[in-house]
Motif scaffolding. Structure first.
Motif: not given
Length: 223
Positions: A109, A111, A149, A151, A165, A169
Motif C-alpha cells: 500500500v 499511503k 495499491i 491510497v 487507515k 483500502i
C-alpha cells in the motif's frame, strides 16, 4: 455477543467468548513495533500519541497471541487481512502458517506520505492476505485488481487515530473477500473506520476496542 456492536474490551479476551467459525473475513490492524522518525532506527514497542503526553496507548502484540484465535473463528475458505510494516512481517508470516493460515498474497500500500529514515524514506505499508487452509482455496471477488495499491491515509486534522487507515483500502478488502450479509471480525476497531465501511456495504461486524476514548469515537462514527 450481538452483531454490529463494538465492545470496549481487550479483543484477546472477547474473542474467547465467540463460537468457532463465526466469521467469513477478518481485517486486523494490530499494534506492532514501530520506528521513531529521523532515521535513528530505534524500535518502539507499541503505539504512542503525542496529544496524550506521549503515553503509550497500545502495547505491541506478538502474532502468536491472536493468530490461533483467528484460525478458530474463521469459516473454512475464509480470508484474513493483517496490516504490517517491514519489522513485523516475519512474526506475522511465521505464526499465521503455524496456526493453519496460508499466505496468498502481500498487498503493498502506497499511503502517500513519506517518513524520514536512514535507509531510504518509507511510504508503504503491507497487508498480508491469508486464507483458512480448511475448505477450498476461495479467490477474491475481482482478480483484476493489483496487489500494488495507491491510497491516501488520513493525515493531520483528518486523522482521529494514530494508526488510522483510510476508507478506500477497507472498502477494497471488504468487497474483495466477502459478500452482503456475511460477518466480518474487526478485532482492533480503532476509531471505527472499518466498522463504518462494513456497515455501509451491508455486511455485519463484531469488533473490539480497548481504549475508552477511541471506543467512544468509534461508536459515534458508526452511529
Amino acid at each position: 455477543m450481538k452483531l454490529n456492536e463494538i465492545y470496549n474490551m481487550d479483543c484477546l479476551e472477547g474473542m474467547k467468548e465467540l463460537p468457532d467459525s463465526v466469521c467469513s473475513l477478518i481485517i486486523a490492524d494490530p499494534p506492532y513495533k514501530i520506528e521513531g522518525g529521523g532515521g535513528a532506527g530505534k524500535m518502539r514497542s507499541g503505539i504512542f500519541h503525542r496529544n496524550k503526553g506521549g503515553r503509550q496507548l497500545f502495547s505491541y502484540l506478538k502474532a502468536e497471541q491472536y493468530m490461533g484465535e483467528f484460525k478458530r473463528l474463521l469459516k473454512p475458505s475464509g480470508h484474513v487481512y493483517v496490516y504490517s510494516n517491514d519489522k513485523n512481517l516475519l512474526d506475522i508470516l511465521y505464526n499465521a502458517e503455524k496456526s493453519g493460515l496460508k499466505l496468498m498474497n502481500v498487498l503493498v500500500v502506497n499511503k502517500g506520505n513519506k517518513v524520514i529514515y536512514g535507509w531510504y524514506m518509507k511510504q508503504i505499508e503491507f497487508i498480508c492476505l491469508f486464507r483458512n487452509t480448511e475448505g477450498h482455496a476461495k479467490q477474491v471477488n475481482n482478480n483484476s485488481i493489483s496487489n500494488l495499491i495507491d491510497v491516501k491515509f488520513p493525515r493531520g486534522k483528518n486523522r482521529t487515530h494514530p494508526s488510522e487507515k483510510g476508507e478506500d483500502i477497507t472498502e477494497i478488502m471488504v468487497n474483495q473477500s466477502s459478500i452482503e450479509g456475511e460477518t466480518i471480525l474487526i478485532p482492533f476497531a480503532g476509531s471505527g473506520v472499518e466498522c463504518l465501511i462494513v456497515k455501509r456495504l451491508n455486511r455485519n461486524f463484531i469488533s473490539y476496542e480497548l481504549d475508552k476514548d477511541f471506543y467512544e469515537l468509534a461508536i459515534k462514527r458508526i452511529n
